[in-house]
Design an enzyme around this catalytic site. Sequence first.
Site, PDB file in Angstrom:
ATOM      1  N   HIS A 168      -7.087   9.389  -0.545  1.00 53.73           N
ATOM      2  CA  HIS A 168      -7.675   9.305   0.785  1.00 53.73           C
ATOM      3  C   HIS A 168      -6.802   9.834   1.913  1.00 53.73           C
ATOM      4  CE1 HIS A 168      -5.726   5.255   0.281  1.00 53.73           C
ATOM      5  NE2 HIS A 168      -5.282   5.548   1.479  1.00 53.73           N
TER       6      HIS A 168
ATOM      7  N   ASP B 162      -8.154   1.395   2.548  1.00 47.56           N
ATOM      8  CA  ASP B 162      -7.777   2.339   3.606  1.00 47.56           C
ATOM      9  C   ASP B 162      -8.614   3.612   3.632  1.00 47.56           C
ATOM     10  OD1 ASP B 162      -6.196   3.194   5.748  1.00 47.56           O
ATOM     11  OD2 ASP B 162      -4.832   4.280   4.442  1.00 47.56           O
TER      12      ASP B 162
ATOM     13  N   ASP C  50       0.752   5.060  -0.079  1.00 50.30           N
ATOM     14  CA  ASP C  50      -0.075   6.259  -0.022  1.00 50.30           C
ATOM     15  C   ASP C  50       0.470   7.286  -0.997  1.00 50.30           C
ATOM     16  OD1 ASP C  50      -2.106   5.704   1.895  1.00 50.30           O
ATOM     17  OD2 ASP C  50      -0.577   5.730   3.448  1.00 50.30           O
TER      18      ASP C  50
ATOM     19  N   HIS D  74       0.859  -1.187   0.000  1.00 47.66           N
ATOM     20  CA  HIS D  74       0.000   0.000   0.000  1.00 47.66           C
ATOM     21  C   HIS D  74       0.894   1.236   0.000  1.00 47.66           C
ATOM     22  CE1 HIS D  74      -3.666   2.231   0.647  1.00 47.66           C
ATOM     23  NE2 HIS D  74      -3.097   2.881   1.637  1.00 47.66           N
TER      24      HIS D  74
END
Length: 1008
Positions: free
Chosen positions: A572, A366, A256, A254
Amino acid sequence: MSLTLAQRLDRLKVRTAELAHWRDRQSVVIDGWTFDGEPIAHHQDWPHRKGTVHFAASAAAPGDWPIEEVRLQLDLGGESLITLLYPGGEAETFGLDPYHQEFPIKGREFSIATESVARFPFGEPNRAPKLNRARLIWLDEPVHKLHLLLRQLGEAADVLENHEVLPHLIEAAEQALRSLDWPSDTSAYISRTSGAVMQQKIWELPELESNPAGLNEAQSASAGAAYDQLVARLKELQKRFPPNGELLLTGHAHIDLAWLWPYGETRRKMRRTFNTALSLMERSDDFRFNQSTAHYYAQMEEDDPELLERIKKKVAEGKWETVGGMWVEPDTNMPTGESLARQVLYGQRYFEKHFGLRHTVCWLPDCFGFSGALPQILKLGGIDSFFTIKVNWSETNHIPSDLFWWKGLDGSKVLTHTFDNPMHGYNGFVQPDCFVPTWKNFRGKTQHDTSLLAVGYGDGGGGVTAEMVEREVQLRDFPAIPSARWGTVKSFYEKAHRTATEKELPVWDGEIYLELHRATLTSQSGVKRKHRQAERALITAETIASLAHLLGAAKPQSLETDWRVVLKNEFHDILPGSSIREVYIDAEQELDGVIGNAKAEQDKALKALSAQLPAGGMADALVAVNPSLAPRPLTARLSDGTVLSSADTVAPLSVAVFDRGILKPAGMLKADTHSLENEHLSVVIGKDGAVSSLVHKATGREAIESAANQLWVYPADKPRNWDAWDVDADYAEKAVRLDRPESITLAEQGPHRAAIRVVYRYRNSTVTQLYVLTANARRLDIETTIDWHDRRTLLRTLNPVAVRSRTATFECAFGIVERQTHTNTSWEQAMFEAAAHRFVDLSEPGFGVALLNNAKYGHSARGNVIGMSLVRSPIYPDPLADEGEQSFTYALMPHEGAWHEGDVLKEAIDLNQPLVTIEASGLSAGTLSPLGVEGIPVAFSGLKPAEEGEGLILRLYEPAGRRGRLSIALLSGWQASGPLNILEEPIERAGPADIMPFEIRTWRLQQS
């Protein structure tokens, strides 16, 4: 006296740890390093830690070391992209971080080059970076394998607790350890084990050898035999104690897009992580890796096209899985419905163009809650499955299923799965103490035999390690724990869909509200405001240009390039306000650029539209475009700053030409220091600066109870965790009302517009509000400028209204959600702050009051009080969040009937996107309506050029939960297609009415 099982397990862990000190047979230090071209020695501080730096060195493995057993070990003091270049020109690239510090080599001699930053994976600065380690080791493969297997056995024993296999596991491990032929030479032994925690506690160690001897051939062979013996015993035990459950492993990292680091660092994280994943695939046929986000692959086109081509090959081989179908992993609470549609449209188109596939799984592990509009959007984009784990973060209540149908506003359903892994969630590990609790927590096991588990270091990227790949192979032979194999997310959902046809799965109906991270609806309000402005500016530019095309102008160009910027900033951890300051500097600049480009496109479209209007002798004309589906009163701010507010209206999706010389105010408008009045509203402002009376003249109803627009400051907005993310439920226990304004003055008094200015001060901050009423207004606008200089405080407006209702209506993407105003249950108590787009409405039969806004998202409705959060100022991860000045507008609107009967949506649209006007000459007065929508009231989403082929794309939606007749009226020579999906392709539509409750409908408009 014999030892207990617990004591034996403790001893096993101690003896296992001992093996690690003999993992390498020999080692050589790599010297001759340079730092940005200047020499640097081992354990020397970096000369500086600004930006990206470059290390370089050359290395050679001793001639008697087998290349396949040589490993490069590096710790340079930060994160790095390292490239190994061999004499023949072959190169291999890896990511270096605290979890990836050992690498295989392909040749005996090579050079090393790096791009390095003095940062750790979560953006933390390494304030004293050093060149900590650089060496080659000759890996003792039998010792390494035995050490890892014994570690896994100990982890399994811990998590299996009282399982009857436990004594058999411990006995098998003890037998393996007893069979070892282990060295005991004092000098080598003390030197090898000197780094152990226990040894480091000694007052003073004796003199140590710099390169102590490893195992000899016989000793290494004994480790190999012990390993084989232990594996054989585990296989025997597996027959007696078969695996309990099944997990499908998907390698994951993941990343970001921005969070505790700026986007520039993310671009480097991508290259590091992707190269690491590719290197693992080259050495394992079984390993599978997934990566979402079309934007990342588009970025690779610019930054490293060769890397992208290597990824494409692995995608074609089925080893690398692109997932998600969206441009980024966006927040879904705040983007408008059209933005979410573009996430899918541009994401799916990109994946199809570059990888030859579309996605069927939406991958959002997430995000901080999920709009009820999402299932329909996904289905209309070819996506029938949804994945997240964030629902497990709710602090009070939990969705009772983890394999279920999620039903959206309109009734569309997507198959949804979430797993509950207590060991770092979607950043899971390949080890028994991750597998066992994840399977134990899987509530859907009675219906489906497999759960998904994403593994690999993430958030800051990095991904799967070589050890994780090796662990998976070893764990295939373990008894009692769940079996686990690498696979694809797509294959998991295909199997789950087969189960769903055979068994009745639970259904979750409506939004998925996260009972955590509620403050993300307010934090960093600057980027939220600019994001909404950018959305509206792009939609309006497309709409005006499309109306011009319907009237005869050239077909407009796609604005995908600017949309991609907006979609990127819906990520997000950007739009929700949970990133560092550098991220918001970049985001606001990017969104300002989009707004500027969109305004320029609007101007260009207005000129093209004006050129299609009938010529005439009007010397002073006002051209007004209504880019919405509601008739709008003519209100305009002219180039000289004056405001017009007339009784004239502009029809939906039309252009009207007015003679400025004959435009008159809509009617009576009165104002003094404490009151405003027009034909629709009578307003009184009290000495406290709040609205003490708001009378709706058509009904004679007083709209408020006590005082509305009460401003409250909460100086104890200091959550126990997640500063920018959270607001605790008891935040209001300490509250200060701003009820002693510095001044109340009559700011404007004219026939078209009047305003009262109220100025408040709180400590170091100032709030200035203009109560504005125009001659034709049905709402009271509150134009607000905040100059904020106080930390860890929250500012809200509270509005007690003279209405009683057990539910309040909150606008969301492509519709509304009704939420309870009482707190009977823990679910309702937990929803003390929730998302709304342009309005929240509280209505009883015959009358209601709405609170509208043009920049805010965090709202509440408790009893008869509608609340809205205006600004908050956390100190982590941005110590200066929302410091300084910001401006926005909200409004109070009393109305007859329910919200959809009282024109609430029309006024909310008008507040967020006023009529677009241009002053002109040489035209004739009149209205042109190139596009009409007939039937039940519906809402406008977008009118844009088709992405492929000729024509325009029109998207509408039903916003209130009604069904009925609907038709499109076009100028002669134009026709509307049958129904389309979001990807602008024909679909078969089911439904007894032309439009169903909350349905999204799309058409192609073409010249016949």
